[in-house]
Design a protein around this motif. Structure first.
Motif, PDB file in Angstrom:
ATOM      1  N   ARG A 134       0.846  -1.190   0.000  1.00  0.00           N
ATOM      2  CA  ARG A 134       0.000   0.000   0.000  1.00  0.00           C
ATOM      3  C   ARG A 134       0.883   1.242   0.000  1.00  0.00           C
ATOM      4  O   ARG A 134       1.717   1.418   0.895  1.00  0.00           O
ATOM      5  N   LEU A 135       0.691   2.089  -0.991  1.00  0.00           N
ATOM      6  CA  LEU A 135       1.470   3.307  -1.149  1.00  0.00           C
ATOM      7  C   LEU A 135       0.687   4.468  -0.562  1.00  0.00           C
ATOM      8  O   LEU A 135      -0.362   4.845  -1.072  1.00  0.00           O
ATOM      9  N   ARG A 136       1.189   5.031   0.516  1.00  0.00           N
ATOM     10  CA  ARG A 136       0.439   6.004   1.308  1.00  0.00           C
ATOM     11  C   ARG A 136       0.810   7.459   1.023  1.00  0.00           C
ATOM     12  O   ARG A 136       0.102   8.372   1.436  1.00  0.00           O
ATOM     13  N   CYS A 137       1.947   7.697   0.382  1.00  0.00           N
ATOM     14  CA  CYS A 137       2.358   9.077   0.142  1.00  0.00           C
ATOM     15  C   CYS A 137       3.087   9.156  -1.186  1.00  0.00           C
ATOM     16  O   CYS A 137       3.706   8.186  -1.635  1.00  0.00           O
ATOM     17  N   LEU A 138       3.004  10.314  -1.808  1.00  0.00           N
ATOM     18  CA  LEU A 138       3.499  10.484  -3.167  1.00  0.00           C
ATOM     19  C   LEU A 138       3.962  11.924  -3.351  1.00  0.00           C
ATOM     20  O   LEU A 138       3.343  12.859  -2.831  1.00  0.00           O
ATOM     21  N   SER A 139       5.054  12.102  -4.097  1.00  0.00           N
ATOM     22  CA  SER A 139       5.531  13.437  -4.445  1.00  0.00           C
ATOM     23  C   SER A 139       5.950  13.431  -5.898  1.00  0.00           C
ATOM     24  O   SER A 139       6.882  12.718  -6.286  1.00  0.00           O
ATOM     25  N   ALA A 140       5.259  14.209  -6.702  1.00  0.00           N
ATOM     26  CA  ALA A 140       5.525  14.277  -8.136  1.00  0.00           C
ATOM     27  C   ALA A 140       6.422  15.467  -8.433  1.00  0.00           C
ATOM     28  O   ALA A 140       6.083  16.614  -8.104  1.00  0.00           O
ATOM     29  N   VAL A 141       7.564  15.208  -9.060  1.00  0.00           N
ATOM     30  CA  VAL A 141       8.465  16.273  -9.478  1.00  0.00           C
ATOM     31  C   VAL A 141       8.000  16.840 -10.817  1.00  0.00           C
ATOM     32  O   VAL A 141       7.906  18.048 -11.002  1.00  0.00           O
ATOM     33  N   SER A 157       4.593  10.346   4.666  1.00  0.00           N
ATOM     34  CA  SER A 157       4.816  11.622   3.990  1.00  0.00           C
ATOM     35  C   SER A 157       6.128  11.540   3.228  1.00  0.00           C
ATOM     36  O   SER A 157       7.106  10.982   3.730  1.00  0.00           O
ATOM     37  N   ILE A 158       6.139  12.120   2.022  1.00  0.00           N
ATOM     38  CA  ILE A 158       7.362  12.188   1.231  1.00  0.00           C
ATOM     39  C   ILE A 158       7.387  13.501   0.476  1.00  0.00           C
ATOM     40  O   ILE A 158       6.352  13.990   0.017  1.00  0.00           O
ATOM     41  N   LYS A 159       8.570  14.101   0.378  1.00  0.00           N
ATOM     42  CA  LYS A 159       8.784  15.286  -0.425  1.00  0.00           C
ATOM     43  C   LYS A 159       9.985  15.019  -1.327  1.00  0.00           C
ATOM     44  O   LYS A 159      11.091  14.757  -0.844  1.00  0.00           O
ATOM     45  N   ALA A 160       9.768  15.058  -2.633  1.00  0.00           N
ATOM     46  CA  ALA A 160      10.845  14.920  -3.604  1.00  0.00           C
ATOM     47  C   ALA A 160      11.164  16.293  -4.178  1.00  0.00           C
ATOM     48  O   ALA A 160      10.280  16.962  -4.714  1.00  0.00           O
ATOM     49  N   PHE A 161      12.398  16.694  -4.094  1.00  0.00           N
ATOM     50  CA  PHE A 161      12.820  17.981  -4.618  1.00  0.00           C
ATOM     51  C   PHE A 161      13.243  17.861  -6.083  1.00  0.00           C
ATOM     52  O   PHE A 161      13.096  18.797  -6.856  1.00  0.00           O
ATOM     53  N   ASP A 162      13.781  16.706  -6.431  1.00  0.00           N
ATOM     54  CA  ASP A 162      14.195  16.412  -7.801  1.00  0.00           C
ATOM     55  C   ASP A 162      14.401  14.909  -7.906  1.00  0.00           C
ATOM     56  O   ASP A 162      13.931  14.157  -7.040  1.00  0.00           O
ATOM     57  N   ALA A 163      15.093  14.453  -8.926  1.00  0.00           N
ATOM     58  CA  ALA A 163      15.284  13.018  -9.123  1.00  0.00           C
ATOM     59  C   ALA A 163      16.240  12.407  -8.111  1.00  0.00           C
ATOM     60  O   ALA A 163      16.301  11.170  -7.980  1.00  0.00           O
ATOM     61  N   HIS A 164      16.957  13.238  -7.360  1.00  0.00           N
ATOM     62  CA  HIS A 164      17.993  12.724  -6.467  1.00  0.00           C
ATOM     63  C   HIS A 164      17.715  12.985  -4.990  1.00  0.00           C
ATOM     64  O   HIS A 164      18.060  12.162  -4.142  1.00  0.00           O
ATOM     65  N   HIS A 165      17.106  14.120  -4.670  1.00  0.00           N
ATOM     66  CA  HIS A 165      16.923  14.523  -3.274  1.00  0.00           C
ATOM     67  C   HIS A 165      15.465  14.347  -2.860  1.00  0.00           C
ATOM     68  O   HIS A 165      14.557  14.919  -3.484  1.00  0.00           O
ATOM     69  N   ALA A 166      15.250  13.564  -1.815  1.00  0.00           N
ATOM     70  CA  ALA A 166      13.921  13.351  -1.265  1.00  0.00           C
ATOM     71  C   ALA A 166      14.011  13.168   0.249  1.00  0.00           C
ATOM     72  O   ALA A 166      15.060  12.787   0.785  1.00  0.00           O
ATOM     73  N   VAL A 167      12.896  13.448   0.926  1.00  0.00           N
ATOM     74  CA  VAL A 167      12.784  13.309   2.374  1.00  0.00           C
ATOM     75  C   VAL A 167      11.510  12.523   2.662  1.00  0.00           C
ATOM     76  O   VAL A 167      10.463  12.788   2.057  1.00  0.00           O
ATOM     77  N   VAL A 168      11.578  11.544   3.590  1.00  0.00           N
ATOM     78  CA  VAL A 168      10.409  10.761   3.954  1.00  0.00           C
ATOM     79  C   VAL A 168      10.224  10.773   5.469  1.00  0.00           C
ATOM     80  O   VAL A 168      11.198  10.862   6.225  1.00  0.00           O
ATOM     81  N   LEU A 169       8.968  10.687   5.887  1.00  0.00           N
ATOM     82  CA  LEU A 169       8.621  10.594   7.304  1.00  0.00           C
ATOM     83  C   LEU A 169       7.891   9.286   7.551  1.00  0.00           C
ATOM     84  O   LEU A 169       6.941   8.960   6.834  1.00  0.00           O
ATOM     85  N   SER A 170       8.320   8.541   8.561  1.00  0.00           N
ATOM     86  CA  SER A 170       7.588   7.356   9.003  1.00  0.00           C
ATOM     87  C   SER A 170       6.740   7.734  10.206  1.00  0.00           C
ATOM     88  O   SER A 170       7.185   8.467  11.092  1.00  0.00           O
ATOM     89  N   PHE A 171       5.506   7.246  10.218  1.00  0.00           N
ATOM     90  CA  PHE A 171       4.589   7.655  11.277  1.00  0.00           C
ATOM     91  C   PHE A 171       4.678   6.698  12.458  1.00  0.00           C
ATOM     92  O   PHE A 171       5.223   5.601  12.376  1.00  0.00           O
ATOM     93  N   GLY A 172       4.130   7.163  13.593  1.00  0.00           N
ATOM     94  CA  GLY A 172       4.082   6.318  14.775  1.00  0.00           C
ATOM     95  C   GLY A 172       4.601   7.026  16.000  1.00  0.00           C
ATOM     96  O   GLY A 172       4.965   8.200  15.978  1.00  0.00           O
ATOM     97  N   ALA A 173       4.603   6.275  17.105  1.00  0.00           N
ATOM     98  CA  ALA A 173       5.074   6.794  18.380  1.00  0.00           C
ATOM     99  C   ALA A 173       6.487   6.304  18.645  1.00  0.00           C
ATOM    100  O   ALA A 173       6.955   5.327  18.066  1.00  0.00           O
ATOM    101  N   GLY A 174       7.168   6.989  19.558  1.00  0.00           N
ATOM    102  CA  GLY A 174       8.520   6.580  19.898  1.00  0.00           C
ATOM    103  C   GLY A 174       9.425   6.595  18.688  1.00  0.00           C
ATOM    104  O   GLY A 174       9.245   7.380  17.754  1.00  0.00           O
ATOM    105  N   ASP A 175      10.417   5.679  18.674  1.00  0.00           N
ATOM    106  CA  ASP A 175      11.396   5.732  17.594  1.00  0.00           C
ATOM    107  C   ASP A 175      10.896   5.124  16.289  1.00  0.00           C
ATOM    108  O   ASP A 175      11.652   5.042  15.318  1.00  0.00           O
ATOM    109  N   ALA A 176       9.614   4.739  16.226  1.00  0.00           N
ATOM    110  CA  ALA A 176       9.024   4.385  14.934  1.00  0.00           C
ATOM    111  C   ALA A 176       8.920   5.605  14.032  1.00  0.00           C
ATOM    112  O   ALA A 176       8.894   5.481  12.808  1.00  0.00           O
TER     113      ALA A 176
END
Length: 313
Positions: free
Chosen positions: A2-9, A48-67
């Protein structure tokens, strides 16, 4: 899968992420996909994911604690750096957004009575906590929803956060990069597991809020609201609003598009009226700078909006 987040450049370059640490990337408009997730990330659930270009992206994993973690790559996923790891078991992180290519925010459910906000000023490579004194007190049971990465959105210094599960579904607004916030009640139905799941804005004033109950996804009634003053006040959609739970929303440059497990809808009149145009289950939606509109969801499905929706007359 299941794909929960998407960022289109753009129309050719898209990043998607979801359950079990999956991150995928295409550079040929979806004809082929590469698995580029962190090699030790199978236990992470990306929302959550943010892609700035074809090389640089940032992702967030959800949850409590170190998840809950935020990871960044500058080499198309060959290597990932840990930009943030949550060490507070009381903090449950949900969403992340970028108002521009430098400034990002991430949100966790209330800790000690207030939502927790993280801020980045270096394209997601490092994060620090915003002073919670700048946020209004949370309602009893109030949370944000991590279904699609669009409960928190930003544009050019303005940010909005959607909530639910409390006595009222609210939208928080910040006009100073996330340092201070105000909260507005909405008419969207709120209950445990129900409320606003996604926001989208056409400009600084015109926006829509959509949601529902993810445990009773076919239930209708007061699932959509609109604003004409930047989220200060909200009104119920009186016409044929989306019928059933919707988890993702965006503005394409021509119309609002909302998606959910039960179907997709569009509005060409700033959310006053809606038309259903697809029945396939999708969880999240994103528009690239070139106007191409992408969505993703269960069974590893990724979709590209292929026909221009008729403009309002």
């Amino acid at each position: 899968m299941r794909l929960r987040c998407l960022s289109a450049v753009d129309r050719r370059t898209v990043w998607v992420a979801g359950a079990d640490g999956v991150v995928l990337r295409t550079q040929d408009g979806g004809d082929s996909w590469q698995s580029v997730g962190p090699p030790d990330g199978r236990a992470l659930q990306f929302r959550s994911i943010k892609a700035f270009d074809a090389h640089h992206a940032v992702v967030l994993s959800f949850g409590a604690g170190d998840a809950a973690r935020i990871l960044s790559t500058d080499d198309a996923g060959e290597h990932w750096s840990e930009a943030f790891r949550n060490h507070d078991p009381a903090a449950f992180y949900n969403c992340m957004t970028f108002g521009d290519d430098s400034h990002g925010l991430a949100v966790a459910d209330p800790v000690d009575g207030r939502f927790r906000i993280l801020r980045s000023t270096d394209s997601g490579r490092s994060w620090h906590e915003v002073d919670p004194a700048g946020l209004p007190a949370a309602l009893a049971g109030e949370v944000a929803f991590a279904a699609s990465g669009t409960c928190l959105i930003g544009r050019a210094g303005l940010h909005w956060l959607a909530t639910g599960s409390a006595a009222r579904a609210r939208v928080f607004r910040s006009d100073d990069g996330g340092r201070t916030w105000s909260a507005a009640d909405t008419p969207v139905r709120s209950a445990p597991d129900a409320g606003i799941f996604a926001l989208a804005f056409r400009d600084a004033a015109i926006g829509v809020a959509v949601g529902g109950d993810y445990r009773d996804q076919s239930r209708g009634g007061r699932l959509t609201a609109t604003t004409a003053d930047g989220g200060i006040t909200w009104r119920t959609v009186a016409g044929n609003a989306p019928n059933g739970y919707r988890s993702g929303a965006t503005w394409t440059g021509h119309e609002f598009v909302v998606v959910g497990p039960g179907g997709s809808d569009y509005s060409v009149d700033d959310g006053a009226g809606w038309t259903r145009f697809d029945d396939r289950g999708l969880d999240t939606v994103s528009v690239a700078q070139d106007g191409s509109c992408w969505a993703a969801g269960e069974h590893g499905r990724v979709a590209l909006l292929s026909h221009r929706i008729p403009a309002a007359r």
